[in-house]
Design a protein around this motif. Structure first.
Motif, mmCIF file in Angstrom:
data_model
loop_
_atom_site.group_PDB
_atom_site.id
_atom_site.type_symbol
_atom_site.label_atom_id
_atom_site.label_comp_id
_atom_site.label_asym_id
_atom_site.label_seq_id
_atom_site.Cartn_x
_atom_site.Cartn_y
_atom_site.Cartn_z
ATOM 1 N N LEU A 132 0.605 -1.093 -0.111
ATOM 2 C CA LEU A 132 -0.256 -0.135 -0.129
ATOM 3 C C LEU A 132 1.002 1.426 -0.399
ATOM 4 O O LEU A 132 2.109 1.621 0.423
ATOM 5 C CB LEU A 132 -0.984 -0.051 1.569
ATOM 6 N N PRO A 133 0.780 1.821 -1.264
ATOM 7 C CA PRO A 133 1.745 3.127 -0.867
ATOM 8 C C PRO A 133 1.282 4.282 0.483
ATOM 9 O O PRO A 133 0.563 4.754 1.297
ATOM 10 C CB PRO A 133 0.784 4.286 -1.681
ATOM 11 N N LEU A 134 2.317 4.300 0.957
ATOM 12 C CA LEU A 134 2.373 4.868 2.222
ATOM 13 C C LEU A 134 3.729 5.933 2.531
ATOM 14 O O LEU A 134 4.839 5.487 1.726
ATOM 15 C CB LEU A 134 2.754 3.878 2.986
ATOM 16 N N VAL A 135 3.342 6.472 3.396
ATOM 17 C CA VAL A 135 4.732 8.094 3.630
ATOM 18 C C VAL A 135 4.241 8.012 4.727
ATOM 19 O O VAL A 135 3.702 8.789 5.448
ATOM 20 C CB VAL A 135 4.653 9.203 2.596
ATOM 21 N N LEU A 136 5.781 8.364 5.254
ATOM 22 C CA LEU A 136 4.999 8.750 6.807
ATOM 23 C C LEU A 136 6.148 10.003 7.211
ATOM 24 O O LEU A 136 7.387 10.124 6.463
ATOM 25 C CB LEU A 136 6.725 7.481 8.013
#
Length: 344
Positions: A149-153
């Protein structure tokens, strides 16, 4: 009798009004007219009929056909904090430009709540997720990365090569902020830290230590206090340090909320800023320049943090793969104001 405005108009009715088949109406309204060699006149006729009838295609039906929901999730630790609110705004603006709707949630600085919210957002078929994590637990985030799943922190990232993150240069910023206090002549400086286990807190402490070493001074753990980035922690930590270490002549708050707490604690003890106590905060705030003693700060580029996070997320959705560069570090800026003076 006039037609009720509450009537649910169907695609079949739009097609009949335009004098075309249902499939032609569907293709014209979904932007596929050219691909199916539908004339411009026919496309316009269908669109005018849809507008006149106030037809709105079902988002759910469209998402089932295209496998796109056009939904993004954002999880913040505290929606009321101006720092996180500004990040969310940049993400929302960038998402809207690409036709996405953002679902915004608040983890209340709780890792379990954060994990639950992530599950709930996934259940709503989001296409991508931005998380400003609490910063202690990351198993649920690593699981998302494995699911692709495209994810950015953002902000409180982790030292994990599998997770895409955008953070400020915490270490350099804290080092520069501490240097300002040292160069003003302060030797005994209290530090109001945030959440101890988090990456920003660790990096900022490392920056403080580096600045002390530059001046040949010892790092004294007894001058560090605090347990969170909020105002209550800043107040309690400042009160403790100013009581137990009255020789302290300056405080370095690791967030603008910690600085607010420090201001209250100093006032209660009759310590004026900057008369007999200097203060600097990591994070700027709109209020900082308008205090009785305008507050010096290490300013994070909050807008850039949000923009870069949004760009990385949307690129992942478009390409279907994570970026080659996983960790992005945004420079910070020292803002000098009147809250730092030489020791009395």
């Amino acid at each position: 009798m006039s037609k009720s405005v509450n009537k649910s108009i169907t695609l079949k009715e739009v097609a009949a009004a335009a004098g075309v088949s249902v499939s032609t109406a569907s293709r014209a309204l979904s932007g596929k007219a050219e691909a199916y060699r539908i004339s411009s006149a026919t496309e316009q006729s269908v669109r005018k009929a849809a507008e006149k009838l106030q037809f709105s295609p079902s988002l759910l039906a469209r998402s089932l056909r295209s496998q796109q929901t056009k939904l993004l999730g954002v999880v913040l630790p505290n929606v009321a904090n101006p720092f996180f609110a500004a990040i969310a705004r940049e993400i929302t603006l960038a998402a809207e430009e690409e036709g996405y709707l953002v679902l915004l949630t608040d983890s209340q600085e709780n890792s379990e709540t954060e994990a639950r919210l992530v599950d709930q957002l996934q259940a709503r078929q989001i296409e991508g997720l931005v998380v400003c994590p609490v910063g202690i637990e990351n198993r649920h985030l690593k699981s998302l990365a494995k699911q692709k799943l495209p994810l950015v922190l953002v902000d409180r990232g982790f030292d994990d090569p599998a997770l895409v993150s955008v953070t400020s240069d915490h270490r350099a910023g804290a080092r520069e902020g501490m240097q300002q206090l040292l160069e003003a002549g302060h030797k005994t400086i209290g530090v109001l830290q945030g959440l101890p286990e988090t990456l920003p807190n660790r990096e900022r402490l490392a920056g403080v230590q580096a600045a002390l070493e530059d001046q040949g001074l010892k790092y004294d753990p007894g001058l560090i206090a605090g347990h969170n980035f909020d105002e209550a922690s800043g107040y309690a930590a400042a009160k403790t340090l100013l009581t137990e270490r009255p020789e302290i002549t300056a405080l370095f708050a690791f967030s603008n909320q910690n600085a607010l707490g420090a201001l209250r604690a100093a006032s209660e003890r009759g310590r004026t800023i900057p008369g007999d106590l200097s203060l600097i905060a990591f994070d700027d705030h709109p209020f900082a320049a308008y205090l009785a003693a305008p507050l010096s700060s290490v300013s994070q580029d909050v807008n850039q943090l949000g923009r870069v996070a949004a760009r990385l997320l949307l690129e992942q959705i478009r390409t279907g793969k994570p970026p080659e560069q996983k960790h992005y570090q945004i420079p910070v800026q020292l803002i000098q104001r009147a809250s730092i003076q030489p020791p009395a």
